[in-house]
Enzyme design. Structure first.
Site, PDB file in Angstrom:
ATOM      1  N   GLU A 269       2.000  -0.129  -5.089  1.00  0.00           N
ATOM      2  CA  GLU A 269       1.061   0.914  -5.507  1.00  0.00           C
ATOM      3  C   GLU A 269       1.815   2.234  -5.567  1.00  0.00           C
ATOM      4  O   GLU A 269       2.431   2.651  -4.587  1.00  0.00           O
ATOM      5  CB  GLU A 269      -0.101   1.022  -4.516  1.00  0.00           C
ATOM      6  CG  GLU A 269      -1.059   2.155  -4.842  1.00  0.00           C
ATOM      7  CD  GLU A 269      -2.025   2.494  -3.713  1.00  0.00           C
ATOM      8  OE1 GLU A 269      -3.109   3.023  -4.011  1.00  0.00           O
ATOM      9  OE2 GLU A 269      -1.683   2.235  -2.538  1.00  0.00           O
TER      10      GLU A 269
ATOM     11  N   ASP B  80       0.844  -1.197   0.000  1.00  0.00           N
ATOM     12  CA  ASP B  80       0.000   0.000   0.000  1.00  0.00           C
ATOM     13  C   ASP B  80       0.884   1.253   0.000  1.00  0.00           C
ATOM     14  O   ASP B  80       1.862   1.338   0.757  1.00  0.00           O
ATOM     15  CB  ASP B  80      -0.893  -0.027   1.246  1.00  0.00           C
ATOM     16  CG  ASP B  80      -1.851   1.126   1.320  1.00  0.00           C
ATOM     17  OD1 ASP B  80      -2.710   1.237   0.423  1.00  0.00           O
ATOM     18  OD2 ASP B  80      -1.741   1.925   2.265  1.00  0.00           O
TER      19      ASP B  80
END
Length: 533
Positions: free
Chosen positions: A268, A202
């Site tokens: 990401e 993330d």
């Protein structure tokens, strides 16, 4: 085929948002046992791996992206034993499992933060990003939170501000502290020992910050579109709060750990300098794969857009590997976002056929549009902050409709945490599985055909210069060469022979095309594959 260690290069990674996949405990919220129960659906679709959004202990202010305990399952989702069972079942079905790791920040309820905030001289005083106020008492710089307002929150116990790039209940860890880096590596090691096949990282560009806390400059190229215009965050170029050079050394250290377990890193990337970050972050010894917001926030995607993106990210054999994503849990669903009112099969097929992996978000295989969630049912703090200009992410997070006849479309026996709209119930998986022309049936056919084509998984890619709206390239692996043509326009198009010729047509992929007078005709959403000599 791709070697087992390099399975990720051409993988289709099915993204599960566990709250909304399948409820087996009867509380209206999906759980790990529900994922295990539905792994057959994912395997039959033709996926290679499952990426599961956070399921560790959390106060759920941001639905698991605010971690309370990195090494335990939240009771809402089940137990560690349930996760063991999920892993074993997935591996028996030849599915890899990627776990979402939120390393940049924790919950403000995490024991690390409770200790850190208590004073300026405790053992974890420097585990988070603390800064003194300016002389007038204001925050130390102009950094903004993704979720609105300043990225700084006052803490009276220390008479300092702490950094939070998201909710104020999500304080940022201080990665300049080697003890913090060691602690998060230990977290990753815990799950690797359990048998996970890798991590989706993330916001992996957020780990380090500029230690001098310099202001961010204004953004002269602010992105447009519904996904960005409501929020002043995109008015800055985030060159000091994220994407710092120290990040690369940490990613190399994390890669070294994962290599010892043959595990994969999917990162990401944020939109600021995302093409540059992609090249840096996927260089040898860093991330295996990375995806950005290039397509996730787009409202129009034409052949020219894809050509430009491929050139920007790199597609030569020596360059890093992208992970293409058209939908996920943070963005409006593609059928509602794209200008032509749907996500054509050709666009999805083109992305899946290109060099790189593809992240397939749950429900995309059903062609689900964005759900309209009324304000009183909104759960997303992002949406509640910016409503009504931006209704948040709940519209892409509603539960999966498994069948039309069961209560709550087979997702749960009780009212789900988010409503299932009637238009979703009509697109349920059971009915679509019986219809040869449905989105689900066509996607199953295409993905399973693709698994038989090694050149589409890890072959080289040579782009073709073709007129809009046709997008085309050649994938090559050893002696095999496959021509790939896609119509990304809103009507039929006749394609003249490219410099390669059309080759021998390949059947079985499910995309529509026809030959006539030395040309190939592609209907809207159509595609052609030809084996080249």
């Amino acid at each position: 085929m791709t070697s087992n260690d390099a399975w990720w290069r051409g993988a289709v990674i099915y993204h599960v948002y566990p709250r909304s996949f399948q409820d087996t405990s009867g509380d209206g919220i999906g759980d790990l046992n529900g994922i295990t129960q539905r792994l057959g659906h994912i395997a039959e679709l033709g996926a290679d791996a499952v990426w599961i959004s956070p399921f560790v202990r959390s106060p759920m202010r941001d639905f698991g992206y605010d971690v309370l305990d990195y090494c335990d399952v939240d009771p809402m989702f089940g137990t560690l034993e349930d996760f063991h069972r999920l892993l074993d079942t997935a591996h028996k079905r030849d599915l890899k499992v990627l776990m979402d790791q939120v390393l940049s920040h924790t919950s403000s309820d995490h024991p690390w933060f409770l200790e850190s905030r208590a004073s300026r001289d405790n053992a974890k005083a420097d585990w988070y990003v603390w800064a003194d106020p300016r002389p007038d008492g204001s925050p130390p710089n102009n950094w903004l939170s993704v979720f609105g307002g300043s990225a700084w929150q006052w803490e009276p116990r220390r008479s300092q501000y702490y950094l939070h790039n998201f909710l104020r209940e999500q304080p940022d860890l201080n990665f300049h502290n080697p003890s913090v880096r060691a602690a998060v590596l230990d977290v990753c090691r815990f799950w690797l020992e359990m048998g996970v096949d890798g991590f989706r990282l993330d916001v992996c560009a957020f780990y380090f910050h500029d230690p001098e806390l310099k202001d961010n400059p204004p953004n002269p190229n602010r992105p447009s579109g519904k996904s960005f215009m409501f929020n002043p965050y995109s008015m800055q170029r985030h060159v000091n709060d994220i994407g710092q050079p120290e990040n690369l050394a940490f990613l190399e250290e994390l890669r070294g750990l994962c290599d010892a377990y043959s595990a994969v890193l999917l990162g990401e990337l944020h939109e600021t300098d995302a093409e540059k970050l992609h090249r840096e972050y996927t260089a040898p010894g860093r991330l295996h794969l990375a995806y950005g917001y290039w397509l996730l926030g787009a409202e129009e995607i034409g052949a020219g857009d894809l050509y430009g993106l491929v050139r920007a990210l790199g597609h030569e054999a020596h360059e890093g590997w992208p992970a293409w994503a058209l939908e996920n849990h943070d963005f409006m669903r593609a059928p509602s976002r794209l200008a032509d009112g749907e996500a054509p099969m050709a666009l999805t097929a083109a992305l899946i056929s290109m060099r790189g992996a593809f992240c397939f978000y749950q429900g995309a295989e059903l062609g689900l549009p964005e759900a309209n969630v009324p304000f009183e049912r909104l759960a997303d703090p992002y949406g509640r902050e910016f409503y009504p200009a931006y209704p948040g992410r709940d519209g892409s997070r509603t539960p999966i409709p498994w069948n039309a006849d069961a209560p709550h479309s087979g997702f749960s026996e009780v009212e789900p945490w988010l409503p299932i709209p009637a238009e979703h119930r009509a697109l349920n998986a059971e009915d679509q599985g019986r219809l040869a022309g449905s989105v689900l049936a066509r996607m199953r056919r295409f993905l399973n055909w693709r698994r038989t084509r090694p050149e589409l998984r890890d072959g080289n890619m040579d782009m073709l210069d073709l007129p809009e709206p046709v997008f085309g390239f050649v994938r090559a692996r050893e002696e095999d060469r496959l021509l790939c043509l896609f119509n990304l326009g809103d009507g039929p198009v006749d394609v003249d022979p490219p410099q390669t010729g059309f080759g021998t047509p390949v059947e079985g992929h499910g995309l529509d095309w026809a030959s006539h007078a030395g040309r190939v005709r592609l209907p809207r959403g159509g595609g052609y594959f030809g084996e080249l000599a």
